[in-house]
Design an enzyme around this catalytic site. Structure first.
Site, mmCIF file in Angstrom:
data_model
loop_
_atom_site.group_PDB
_atom_site.id
_atom_site.type_symbol
_atom_site.label_atom_id
_atom_site.label_comp_id
_atom_site.label_asym_id
_atom_site.label_seq_id
_atom_site.Cartn_x
_atom_site.Cartn_y
_atom_site.Cartn_z
ATOM 1 N N ASP A 152 -3.566 4.309 -2.079
ATOM 2 C CA ASP A 152 -4.579 4.762 -1.106
ATOM 3 C C ASP A 152 -4.537 6.286 -0.989
ATOM 4 O O ASP A 152 -3.974 6.822 -0.039
ATOM 5 C CB ASP A 152 -4.287 4.087 0.238
ATOM 6 C CG ASP A 152 -5.340 4.409 1.280
ATOM 7 O OD1 ASP A 152 -6.456 4.813 0.903
ATOM 8 O OD2 ASP A 152 -5.045 4.251 2.484
ATOM 9 N N LYS A 181 -7.501 8.184 -1.451
ATOM 10 C CA LYS A 181 -8.847 8.601 -1.003
ATOM 11 C C LYS A 181 -9.364 9.813 -1.763
ATOM 12 O O LYS A 181 -9.590 10.887 -1.194
ATOM 13 C CB LYS A 181 -8.856 8.868 0.506
ATOM 14 C CG LYS A 181 -8.459 7.659 1.338
ATOM 15 C CD LYS A 181 -8.638 7.914 2.832
ATOM 16 C CE LYS A 181 -8.259 6.725 3.672
ATOM 17 N NZ LYS A 181 -6.829 6.384 3.655
ATOM 18 N N ARG A 238 3.068 -1.692 10.869
ATOM 19 C CA ARG A 238 4.114 -1.847 11.878
ATOM 20 C C ARG A 238 4.414 -3.275 12.333
ATOM 21 O O ARG A 238 5.584 -3.583 12.583
ATOM 22 C CB ARG A 238 3.805 -0.929 13.074
ATOM 23 C CG ARG A 238 4.011 0.539 12.713
ATOM 24 C CD ARG A 238 3.305 1.468 13.662
ATOM 25 N NE ARG A 238 1.851 1.388 13.499
ATOM 26 C CZ ARG A 238 0.988 2.130 14.187
ATOM 27 N NH1 ARG A 238 1.429 2.991 15.076
ATOM 28 N NH2 ARG A 238 -0.311 2.019 13.971
ATOM 29 N N THR A 275 -12.080 6.250 10.528
ATOM 30 C CA THR A 275 -12.147 5.704 11.892
ATOM 31 C C THR A 275 -11.710 6.731 12.936
ATOM 32 O O THR A 275 -11.889 6.512 14.130
ATOM 33 C CB THR A 275 -11.285 4.426 12.023
ATOM 34 O OG1 THR A 275 -10.017 4.681 11.436
ATOM 35 C CG2 THR A 275 -11.933 3.258 11.328
ATOM 36 N N LYS A 306 0.839 -1.204 0.000
ATOM 37 C CA LYS A 306 0.000 0.000 0.000
ATOM 38 C C LYS A 306 0.876 1.257 0.000
ATOM 39 O O LYS A 306 1.769 1.400 0.834
ATOM 40 C CB LYS A 306 -0.900 0.032 1.250
ATOM 41 C CG LYS A 306 -1.735 1.309 1.339
ATOM 42 C CD LYS A 306 -2.778 1.210 2.442
ATOM 43 C CE LYS A 306 -2.285 1.663 3.783
ATOM 44 N NZ LYS A 306 -2.316 3.125 3.973
ATOM 45 N N ASP A 352 -13.573 14.498 -5.058
ATOM 46 C CA ASP A 352 -13.554 15.714 -5.878
ATOM 47 C C ASP A 352 -14.728 15.634 -6.850
ATOM 48 O O ASP A 352 -15.555 14.718 -6.737
ATOM 49 C CB ASP A 352 -12.199 15.803 -6.619
ATOM 50 C CG ASP A 352 -11.775 17.244 -6.874
ATOM 51 O OD1 ASP A 352 -12.636 18.052 -7.300
ATOM 52 O OD2 ASP A 352 -10.598 17.555 -6.657
HETATM 53 O O1 C5P Z 1 1.019 0.024 11.260
HETATM 54 P P1 C5P Z 1 -0.428 -0.361 11.099
HETATM 55 O O2 C5P Z 1 -0.601 -1.852 10.871
HETATM 56 O O3 C5P Z 1 -1.320 0.193 12.169
HETATM 57 O O4 C5P Z 1 -0.817 0.342 9.709
HETATM 58 C C1 C5P Z 1 -2.118 0.295 9.204
HETATM 59 C C2 C5P Z 1 -2.205 1.054 7.915
HETATM 60 O O5 C5P Z 1 -3.582 1.142 7.549
HETATM 61 C C3 C5P Z 1 -1.673 2.481 7.960
HETATM 62 O O6 C5P Z 1 -1.166 2.790 6.658
HETATM 63 C C4 C5P Z 1 -2.914 3.288 8.262
HETATM 64 O O7 C5P Z 1 -2.838 4.603 7.782
HETATM 65 C C5 C5P Z 1 -3.988 2.502 7.489
HETATM 66 N N1 C5P Z 1 -5.351 2.704 7.976
HETATM 67 C C6 C5P Z 1 -5.733 2.438 9.292
HETATM 68 N N2 C5P Z 1 -7.023 2.619 9.676
HETATM 69 C C7 C5P Z 1 -7.925 3.074 8.816
HETATM 70 C C8 C5P Z 1 -7.575 3.348 7.498
HETATM 71 C C9 C5P Z 1 -6.261 3.140 7.118
HETATM 72 O O8 C5P Z 1 -4.910 2.001 10.079
HETATM 73 N N3 C5P Z 1 -9.169 3.225 9.212
#
Ligand code: C5P
Length: 232
Positions: free
Chosen positions: A58, A60, A210, A118, A31, A63
């Protein structure tokens, strides 16, 4: 089987390439979000594709329909597999995105809709004029609206995916971030699920950052998640 997408939450193309090489052949999908794309532009998409990986772009989009249509075409020309739009952009915008993607036939990117970020709670929704609906009601309503108007799938939390996958048509894609293998650090995520639970509830694509990027052994961390979902 559900696919694993690793979130390239890094700031440069070189860092992204280094992470992909470190993770190795087991992960085939990455992503690219606003931070990396704004820093490096389409070159980073090309770099990931050149390593033989699929791309979830991603950005989003939200427009006017013509602008979103043209942005989707630009993404499709880069060869991305998944792209995101905001469902609140309205019916014509969602349709414009879906129609623009469909022009690319077999290589068309799938259009995913974001329902409610979220990060927003009930009072945030009221601030922007959404009154009398809980965030969960708004997610359900916008999910149906987006799919009815041509989106291929949704980005949603693992806590929402069960209800959504039961109520929406078969073949809808469900992309879930907020996934944490048992025992992994939760970080700033508040509503997490294990990979197996998310997939059992209907997730088709897991987005993980992460727990893999910051692991001592990133390939092993990725393999553990892949083994967990393969065993279902
Ligand atoms: O490091 P982690 O596993 O928390 O990363 C989750 C990824 O998903 C990040 O790129 C974060 O911006 C994205 N994301 C999220 N929650 C959302 C939408 C996107 O954690 N509701």
């Amino acid at each position: 089987m559900a696919e694993l997408i690793v979130a390239l939450d890094v700031q440069s193309r070189d860092e992204a390439v280094a992470k992909i090489k470190a993770i190795g052949p087991d992960v085939g999908f990455y992503k690219i979000g606003l931070e990396l794309f704004t820093a490096e532009g389409p070159d980073v998409v090309k770099a990931v594709r050149d390593l033989g990986k699929k791309v979830f772009l991603d950005l989003k989009f939200h427009d006017i329909p013509r602008t979103v249509e043209r942005a989707v075409k630009s993404g499709a020309k880069l060869g991305v597999d998944l792209m995101t739009i905001h469902s609140v952009g309205g019916k014509a915008m969602i349709r414009a995105a879906a129609d623009a993607a469909a022009e690319f036939g077999a290589s068309a990117p799938k259009i995913l809709a974001v329902t409610v970020l979220t990060s927003l709670d009930q009072s945030d929704l009221e601030d922007v004029g959404i009154v009398g609906r809980t965030p969960a009601d708004q997610v359900a309503a916008m999910a149906k609206f987006a799919i009815d108007n041509g989106a291929n799938g949704l980005v949603c939390s693992p806590k929402e995916v069960g209800a959504l996958s039961r109520s929406l048509k078969a073949g809808t894609l469900f992309i879930t971030p907020g996934v944490r293998p048992a025992g992994a650090a939760v970080g700033d995520q508040k509503r997490v699920a294990t990979p197996a639970d998310a997939v059992r509830d209907g997730s088709t694509h897991l987005v993980v950052g992460r727990p893999i990027l910051a692991a001592d052994d990133p390939p092993a961390a990725a393999r553990q998640i892949l083994a967990e979902i393969a065993g279902l």
